[in-house]
Design a protein around this motif. Sequence first.
Motif, PDB file in Angstrom:
ATOM      1  N   SER A   1      -0.023  -0.817   6.943  1.00 55.15           N
ATOM      2  CA  SER A   1       0.379  -1.963   6.123  1.00 55.15           C
ATOM      3  C   SER A   1       1.616  -1.629   5.290  1.00 55.15           C
ATOM      4  O   SER A   1       2.494  -2.491   5.094  1.00 55.15           O
ATOM      5  CB  SER A   1      -0.778  -2.389   5.212  1.00 55.15           C
TER       6      SER A   1
ATOM      7  N   GLY B   1       0.782  -1.232   0.000  1.00 52.71           N
ATOM      8  CA  GLY B   1       0.000   0.000   0.000  1.00 52.71           C
ATOM      9  C   GLY B   1       0.808   1.273   0.000  1.00 52.71           C
ATOM     10  O   GLY B   1       0.276   2.345   0.350  1.00 52.71           O
TER      11      GLY B   1
ATOM     12  N   THR C   1       2.943  10.611   4.747  1.00 50.73           N
ATOM     13  CA  THR C   1       2.826   9.499   5.699  1.00 50.73           C
ATOM     14  C   THR C   1       2.342   8.264   4.937  1.00 50.73           C
ATOM     15  O   THR C   1       1.792   8.374   3.847  1.00 50.73           O
ATOM     16  CB  THR C   1       1.834   9.816   6.832  1.00 50.73           C
ATOM     17  N   GLN C   2       2.566   7.113   5.536  1.00 51.56           N
ATOM     18  CA  GLN C   2       2.145   5.863   4.903  1.00 51.56           C
ATOM     19  C   GLN C   2       1.247   5.080   5.860  1.00 51.56           C
ATOM     20  O   GLN C   2       1.280   5.271   7.071  1.00 51.56           O
ATOM     21  CB  GLN C   2       3.369   5.024   4.525  1.00 51.56           C
ATOM     22  N   SER C   3       0.445   4.184   5.296  1.00 54.28           N
ATOM     23  CA  SER C   3      -0.478   3.373   6.090  1.00 54.28           C
ATOM     24  C   SER C   3       0.285   2.350   6.920  1.00 54.28           C
ATOM     25  O   SER C   3       1.445   2.034   6.642  1.00 54.28           O
ATOM     26  CB  SER C   3      -1.444   2.644   5.154  1.00 54.28           C
TER      27      SER C   3
END
Length: 502
Positions: A420, A409, A416-418
């Motif tokens: 997952s 993902g 920012t990243q999720s």
Amino acid sequence: MPTAPSRPVRWYNLAAYGSNDVLGAGSMAVISTWILIFYTSFCGLSAVQATIIFGVARVLDAFTSPMIGHLSDNIGRSWLGRKFGRRRFFILAAIPLLPSFAIMWVAGQGFWYYLVTYVLFEMVYAMEIIPYETLASEMATDYRTKAKFAGARILLGQLSAIGAAFLPGALIARLGPDDPDTYLYMGIIFSALFMAAAGLLYAFSWERQRPKGLDEEEAGDKPTLGAAFKALYRNLFSTLRIRAFRLHLGMYLGGYISQDIYNAAFTYFVIFALAGSTAIVSQLVGVTYIVQFVAVILAINFALRLSPSAAYRMAAISFGLGVAIFLIMYAAGYTATSSLFWLPVVFAGLGRGALNYIPWATYNYMADVDEIVTGRRREGAFAGVMTFVRKMSQALAVILVGQVMQASGFVSKATTQSPSALAGIVGVMGAGTIAMLLFGMFVSTRFRLNPRTHAVLLEEIEHFRAGARTPTTPENAAVVEDLSGWSYDRLWGNNPVANAQK
């Protein structure tokens, strides 16, 4: 046929040889640390597109490198080879093409621009670096001098890698973190350094004087493009029939691919998992390379006095500990601003520095092992095949990193990243790096080339040159059989490996 006497190696020969790793290690340090984040943050490419560019360039280079190695083995029969040197001709020809590195870093272009410019630089890189990798064996014959050449290369390469880490930080401080020209200026500066280093290498290196008539003895026709591609497959399979080279490749891939995976994920790990910035990445990577520089000095002494394989295992354990500490601190909730992160940097740097040096130190002896099998010198073939295997595996490793990140993902240009996506980044950096280190350590337990066995190898080569066909002692026979993978009565051309080269 006796070998020609070697020329004395001076400090400036070592320095000139080592300085060329500004191109070798310096360019790869820049690319491995910054190219993926540049593509995904400033060029709008997805993680998959960015790693595909990297992978395609590596695959094409993998096929180009053995061809260049073969041509450099054979061009000595031409006027160009006799005038400029069969290895050094390629180095001279590459100098005006090295600014191709700078045009890779122009922001705002499309996928095909970045693919073409990256492939162009990889071709120029191979044209210069493959002949360069043969010169230590050309300029030296004994174990210690070859180890000094390898040490000079890795030490100066580590210095260039330090510059590759800190220079972007200095440019970011002046231009700001969001200015893509940071990377373009970096590319221009390093292009100038590459040209200067290649010029010094050409000026202060030489090639082993080949006995009169040897070129005509080894082959009749001049190499053609078709012959070069045919030699790619012939050399690939024939060099892999040398036991020491197979084991050497396993150690090389374990040490270097573990770093490829780590490098591909580390910048993302710091920025997204540890809430850091490109400036912090620059500092952490810079300190890592400083520690690596110290580690190379230690590794040179270990490899000269002890066993390269034992030094390799110590280095792999240190690097693995550094990665494990990073993961533990991430799980404990530490951010990139914590001063404790210098601890895993030190462990990782000590291990990486030694892992960079040891395979290149042992590589310089592979042509000696091959010579006792085939009765010939094939430095170019080994350089080409080694690079072919390295580039193909590196391409697959980095593409896999991109695929894992995308499947988890990861979103390009996001701040920012999720969860997952973070799990994917952390997982690939930890599991991928440590798995390759364990593989390299396992292979190293079977690798027995060291100063003592290399001296035995050279003794038996001279024994064969004198016309003998029985071993000087049973102990010497056991050593060369273990290194070569062939029984003593099949050595010195009496085997399919030698016959395949005719």
